[in-house]
Design a protein around this motif. Structure first.
Motif, PDB file in Angstrom:
ATOM      1  N   MET A 101       0.863  -1.182   0.000  1.00  0.00           N
ATOM      2  CA  MET A 101       0.000   0.000   0.000  1.00  0.00           C
ATOM      3  C   MET A 101       0.897   1.228   0.000  1.00  0.00           C
ATOM      4  O   MET A 101       1.703   1.410   0.916  1.00  0.00           O
ATOM      5  CB  MET A 101      -0.905   0.033   1.236  1.00  0.00           C
ATOM      6  CG  MET A 101      -1.751   1.301   1.340  1.00  0.00           C
ATOM      7  SD  MET A 101      -2.525   1.550   2.957  1.00  0.00           S
ATOM      8  CE  MET A 101      -3.665   0.196   2.989  1.00  0.00           C
ATOM      9  N   PRO A 102       0.784   2.082  -1.009  1.00  0.00           N
ATOM     10  CA  PRO A 102       1.553   3.325  -0.995  1.00  0.00           C
ATOM     11  C   PRO A 102       0.962   4.267   0.048  1.00  0.00           C
ATOM     12  O   PRO A 102      -0.104   3.989   0.604  1.00  0.00           O
ATOM     13  CB  PRO A 102       1.362   3.862  -2.415  1.00  0.00           C
ATOM     14  CG  PRO A 102       0.047   3.321  -2.843  1.00  0.00           C
ATOM     15  CD  PRO A 102      -0.070   1.963  -2.193  1.00  0.00           C
ATOM     16  N   PRO A 103       1.613   5.382   0.317  1.00  0.00           N
ATOM     17  CA  PRO A 103       1.049   6.330   1.271  1.00  0.00           C
ATOM     18  C   PRO A 103      -0.402   6.672   0.908  1.00  0.00           C
ATOM     19  O   PRO A 103      -0.697   7.048  -0.227  1.00  0.00           O
ATOM     20  CB  PRO A 103       1.968   7.547   1.158  1.00  0.00           C
ATOM     21  CG  PRO A 103       3.280   6.951   0.755  1.00  0.00           C
ATOM     22  CD  PRO A 103       2.917   5.828  -0.180  1.00  0.00           C
ATOM     23  N   THR A 104      -1.277   6.497   1.894  1.00  0.00           N
ATOM     24  CA  THR A 104      -2.713   6.645   1.690  1.00  0.00           C
ATOM     25  C   THR A 104      -3.304   7.453   2.833  1.00  0.00           C
ATOM     26  O   THR A 104      -3.058   7.142   3.999  1.00  0.00           O
ATOM     27  CB  THR A 104      -3.383   5.245   1.644  1.00  0.00           C
ATOM     28  OG1 THR A 104      -2.751   4.463   0.621  1.00  0.00           O
ATOM     29  CG2 THR A 104      -4.863   5.344   1.376  1.00  0.00           C
ATOM     30  N   ASP A 105      -4.093   8.471   2.493  1.00  0.00           N
ATOM     31  CA  ASP A 105      -4.780   9.257   3.517  1.00  0.00           C
ATOM     32  C   ASP A 105      -5.913   8.436   4.119  1.00  0.00           C
ATOM     33  O   ASP A 105      -6.746   7.891   3.391  1.00  0.00           O
ATOM     34  CB  ASP A 105      -5.376  10.529   2.909  1.00  0.00           C
ATOM     35  CG  ASP A 105      -4.339  11.597   2.669  1.00  0.00           C
ATOM     36  OD1 ASP A 105      -3.572  11.893   3.598  1.00  0.00           O
ATOM     37  OD2 ASP A 105      -4.303  12.138   1.549  1.00  0.00           O
ATOM     38  N   VAL A 106      -5.920   8.340   5.420  1.00  0.00           N
ATOM     39  CA  VAL A 106      -7.018   7.714   6.164  1.00  0.00           C
ATOM     40  C   VAL A 106      -7.375   8.673   7.296  1.00  0.00           C
ATOM     41  O   VAL A 106      -6.746   9.710   7.453  1.00  0.00           O
ATOM     42  CB  VAL A 106      -6.629   6.312   6.711  1.00  0.00           C
ATOM     43  CG1 VAL A 106      -6.348   5.350   5.573  1.00  0.00           C
ATOM     44  CG2 VAL A 106      -5.436   6.383   7.642  1.00  0.00           C
TER      45      VAL A 106
END
Length: 135
Positions: A101-106
């Motif tokens: 998973m690449p950098p992902t906003d959560v």
């Protein structure tokens, strides 16, 4: 009271040491053997007296089953906090890291997930600058 040590079980301690130092950037803290037992730890170079991560050989059938199930479910064995998840992602990717998973906003953070080459998923976490506790 404080946490001084936590453990991640790995299928190969030499491979784990290379990954956790050369790819993630941790520093080797302890490495000694007593017969077939090897005590191996790494830690953050930014916190020389901080928490250590034991890279323990996973030769326990129950622990191995748990490790495999967590990996299959995509659950991280450990989470590491960073102030720059995108920068760490790029640095680690250039060193051969296998990101799932690449950098992902959560909610309240940015996360990325990668395989540690030794049977575990690792999650990188960058917390939002605003403290949710202050609300």
């Amino acid at each position: 009271m404080r946490i001084k040590l936590t453990t991640v079980y790995v299928d190969d301690q030499d491979k784990a040491l290379r990954f956790y130092t050369e790819v993630l950037g941790f520093a080797k803290k302890a490495d000694f053997s007593n017969g077939p037992f090897r005590w191996l730890t790494v830690g953050s170079p930014d916190e020389p007296a901080g928490t250590e991560l034991q890279l323990a050989l996973n030769n326990n059938p129950a622990a191995k089953a748990y490790q495999e199930a967590m990996f299959q479910q995509g659950q991280p064995a450990a989470m590491f906090y960073t102030d720059d998840v995108q920068g760490d992602y790029e640095r680690m990717k250039a060193r051969g890291a296998d990101f799932t998973m690449p950098p992902t906003d959560v909610t309240a953070s940015i996360i990325a997930m990668l395989n540690d080459t030794c049977g575990n998923r690792i999650q990188l976490v960058q917390l939002a600058r605003k403290s949710w506790a202050a609300q």
